[in-house]
Design an enzyme around this catalytic site. Sequence first.
Site, PDB file in Angstrom:
ATOM      1  N   PHE A 173     -25.795 -30.056 -82.137  1.00 57.72           N
ATOM      2  CA  PHE A 173     -26.693 -31.090 -82.688  1.00 57.72           C
ATOM      3  C   PHE A 173     -27.133 -30.316 -84.267  1.00 57.72           C
ATOM      4  O   PHE A 173     -27.277 -29.161 -84.215  1.00 57.72           O
ATOM      5  CB  PHE A 173     -28.032 -31.059 -82.178  1.00 57.72           C
ATOM      6  CG  PHE A 173     -29.043 -32.023 -83.088  1.00 57.72           C
ATOM      7  CD1 PHE A 173     -28.741 -33.311 -83.344  1.00 57.72           C
ATOM      8  CD2 PHE A 173     -30.289 -31.361 -83.446  1.00 57.72           C
ATOM      9  CE1 PHE A 173     -29.529 -34.155 -84.410  1.00 57.72           C
ATOM     10  CE2 PHE A 173     -31.163 -32.016 -84.311  1.00 57.72           C
ATOM     11  CZ  PHE A 173     -30.842 -33.413 -84.736  1.00 57.72           C
ATOM     12  N   GLN A 174     -26.697 -30.895 -85.375  1.00 58.43           N
ATOM     13  CA  GLN A 174     -26.976 -30.586 -86.689  1.00 58.43           C
ATOM     14  C   GLN A 174     -25.991 -29.360 -86.906  1.00 58.43           C
ATOM     15  O   GLN A 174     -26.570 -28.312 -87.565  1.00 58.43           O
ATOM     16  CB  GLN A 174     -28.587 -30.143 -86.900  1.00 58.43           C
ATOM     17  CG  GLN A 174     -29.033 -31.586 -87.142  1.00 58.43           C
ATOM     18  CD  GLN A 174     -30.554 -31.232 -87.754  1.00 58.43           C
ATOM     19  OE1 GLN A 174     -31.125 -30.121 -87.852  1.00 58.43           O
ATOM     20  NE2 GLN A 174     -31.004 -32.322 -88.468  1.00 58.43           N
ATOM     21  N   GLU A 219     -32.561 -31.632-100.128  1.00 62.11           N
ATOM     22  CA  GLU A 219     -31.833 -30.150-100.256  1.00 62.11           C
ATOM     23  C   GLU A 219     -31.147 -30.183-101.550  1.00 62.11           C
ATOM     24  O   GLU A 219     -31.243 -28.968-102.157  1.00 62.11           O
ATOM     25  CB  GLU A 219     -31.077 -29.837 -99.134  1.00 62.11           C
ATOM     26  CG  GLU A 219     -31.883 -29.755 -97.769  1.00 62.11           C
ATOM     27  CD  GLU A 219     -31.997 -31.269 -97.210  1.00 62.11           C
ATOM     28  OE1 GLU A 219     -31.705 -32.126 -97.590  1.00 62.11           O
ATOM     29  OE2 GLU A 219     -32.324 -30.755 -95.956  1.00 62.11           O
ATOM     30  N   MET A 277     -23.284 -44.239-120.614  1.00 63.75           N
ATOM     31  CA  MET A 277     -21.955 -43.628-121.073  1.00 63.75           C
ATOM     32  C   MET A 277     -20.984 -44.520-120.151  1.00 63.75           C
ATOM     33  O   MET A 277     -19.853 -44.615-120.810  1.00 63.75           O
ATOM     34  CB  MET A 277     -21.949 -42.082-120.741  1.00 63.75           C
ATOM     35  CG  MET A 277     -21.015 -41.381-121.162  1.00 63.75           C
ATOM     36  SD  MET A 277     -20.731 -41.330-122.969  1.00 63.75           S
ATOM     37  CE  MET A 277     -22.005 -40.058-123.235  1.00 63.75           C
ATOM     38  N   LYS A 314     -29.486 -19.299 -85.643  1.00 58.19           N
ATOM     39  CA  LYS A 314     -30.577 -19.210 -85.108  1.00 58.19           C
ATOM     40  C   LYS A 314     -30.937 -17.981 -84.630  1.00 58.19           C
ATOM     41  O   LYS A 314     -32.134 -17.450 -84.497  1.00 58.19           O
ATOM     42  CB  LYS A 314     -31.084 -20.480 -84.493  1.00 58.19           C
ATOM     43  CG  LYS A 314     -32.518 -20.556 -84.331  1.00 58.19           C
ATOM     44  CD  LYS A 314     -32.963 -22.107 -83.702  1.00 58.19           C
ATOM     45  CE  LYS A 314     -34.399 -22.145 -83.852  1.00 58.19           C
ATOM     46  NZ  LYS A 314     -34.782 -23.577 -83.240  1.00 58.19           N
TER      47      LYS A 314
END
Lengths: 170, 602
Positions: free
Chosen positions: B125-126, B63, B498, B175
């Site tokens: 969940f999630q 993502e 760096m 949802k």
Amino acid sequence: MSGTSAIEKHTIAVLVDNEPGVLARVIGLFSGRGYNIESLTVAEVDAREALSRITVVTSGTRMIIEQIKAQLDRLVPVHKVRDLTDEGPYVSRELALIKVAGTGEHRVESLRIADVFRARVVDSTNESFTFEMTGSSDKLDAFIRLMEPLGLVDVCRTGAVAIARGAGGL
Amino acid sequence: MSAPAPAAPSATEALQPGAEVLLRALKDQGVDVIFGYPGGAVLPIYDAIFRQNAIRHILVRHEQAAVHAAEGYARSTGRVGVVLVTSGPGATNAVTGLVDALMDSIPVVCLTGQVPTHLIGNDAFQEADTTGITRPATKHNYLVKRPQDVARTVHEAFYVARSGRPGPVLIDLPKDILIGPAPYTPPSEAPHRSYRPQRDPDPASIARAVAMLKGARRPIVYAGGGVINAGPEAAAALADFVRHAGIPITNTLMGLGSFPASDPHFLGMLGMHGTVEANLAMHDCDVMLAVGARFDDRVTGRLDAFSPGSRKIHIDIDPSSLNKNVPVELAMVADAGRALAALNAAWRADETKQDRSALAAWWEKIEAWRATKCLAYNQAHGAGALIKPQYAIERLRELTAASGRDCFITTEVGQHQMWAAQFLHFDRPNHWMTSGGLGTMGYGLPAAMGVQIAHPDALVIDVAGEASILMNIQELGTLAQYRLPVKVFILNNEYMGMVRQWQELLHGGRYSESYTASLPDFVKLAEAFGAVGLRASRPDEVDRVIKEMIDVDKPVIVDVVVDQTENCFPMIPSGAAHNEMLLGPQDKQVEGPVSEEGMVLV
């Protein structure tokens, strides 16, 4: 812009959409950028337009104060930001509930001082008073200091609400 | 939450599932591509995507990469990039990309799934508190709790993302809202009720700016990414101003391309790894015009020594950027393009003459600084010679220019990024995509994907380091799936370069954890993902691999094995001033300049 590093105290009025998360945005801005909040009050002031008004008392250098206002103003749900301290005379008031427990002379003395400060008794038992007091934050500070030796138990303060003097609105 | 009264949907208009309404709103916003990754909470949106053809979905492998791809798309087109991810880990993985877009002012709309409204707060969940987590990571965010708010929120999110100082906006979509019936409302023409950024400059301020600049004896223009965000007209107005006034100009990292690098007025990038001429001109100027730049610490160095003698004019669309780090004499809230156009008009209308002889003397001084050739390096060509990273980048510049292709560059973060900024020359805006503010390793490859999607025929190159590239290497899968011929040009010095440079210069050469051990064979890695892998280990191999990279119509990884000891110069050590630059290895013993105060700076 003066490069002065003197710390100034400012009272800022903010008109915001009354929507979930708006207070978190304002507070998160202060905490995330390390600004001070001395007090902050919020409540809906216009139900039809769903607007809330926040009064925040903050302190910082002139540059920080200007940053705070600019940062507040760019939050999407913020309608208006006004620095009452900068924009002329304003009235600032705070409400406190102060509980004092004691008997005898202390009890009488607390009541006498409350009278001088125009605090009202809103609850009373044989051993205690709860005073309600409205005034400038300084006046509240002074009253609370005087209550300390007299059996001060609890203090609850709203933080300042403030409005500009004169006919003009926010 | 009364919207400024968009036309109420007629009673006859059928309600559609929220996900369908969402897609319709995206279409009405002109969205043609979404970068995303599916999951449970966004299945209704993926179902709606399946049943239409107007919007293309690019399936990324992580993502974070979806957001960077959307950033690459947005920065190379000037449009809003769109991301779609699921709830919980989908949203948290996107956070780095969102902050990246926030810091660099890139317009992105990120759609996240959320558990159904009745489960919010139940540790489902999630589930994650996505709006809570992303509040400081976005310009603004929304949680849609009512079906009738879906379309309005999408329209508002696009408005907020692209208006004023652009930035990422997130919409959290439970949802049940996506499945349940929702009305559609078209975009509203009414002004937003609270967010209306000022775009037009104050004419009196423009007049003052003209007077200050015309009276200047040692003027400079310091232009940043805001000019690019203001669109190509803004860059054209900037070029017009600089050339007409004959004033030197420097760019920030984000501003590269806002003024043609090939123009003699251009002094190169300024700041920590900026050129001698840019930094000394900033230090010694008497009037500075800053436009679309934010006086970031990488630019200013030690604040109390930053351009101490100058009167400063600052134009920015974001009022909070003005007087934030550096107090200025004239602060102007305006869109960079509109302000520059107004400045050009006022400049020509004003009859005051510039002090041309002072300006000529100023240029003479600048040319002397330029003559130090601060970016010079020594590339040996004999047997056993190592490739200097600067040489590889210069050859990349020459050979891509010779190819005649429209070339877009993205970078990862580190030494290679600075060399790319120093040695690649950008003559046009929107062709340089880099993570400036946040400094996100792993930005370049997914950003290049987004650029290539927007410009299918262009030559898109991610200049990378071997450490950064591994942070989003999984996106080689996305390149393969969509046949995106992105080129990954790795300057491989086997170090987080760096970090190693700072350890060498500031930490006594104690290379703590900066060696990238157990590197993969990048050529084989490319092949495993269906790409072409090339390697150059000697200077005389560099041209061949670059030419082959350009010619192959496939994704390519070029592994350029470079000199591990090379450092990026000039360098202003942290806590030092512009006139305390380290110019090269001969200056590498940092003794005086780095104070304890400086050591704590990043």
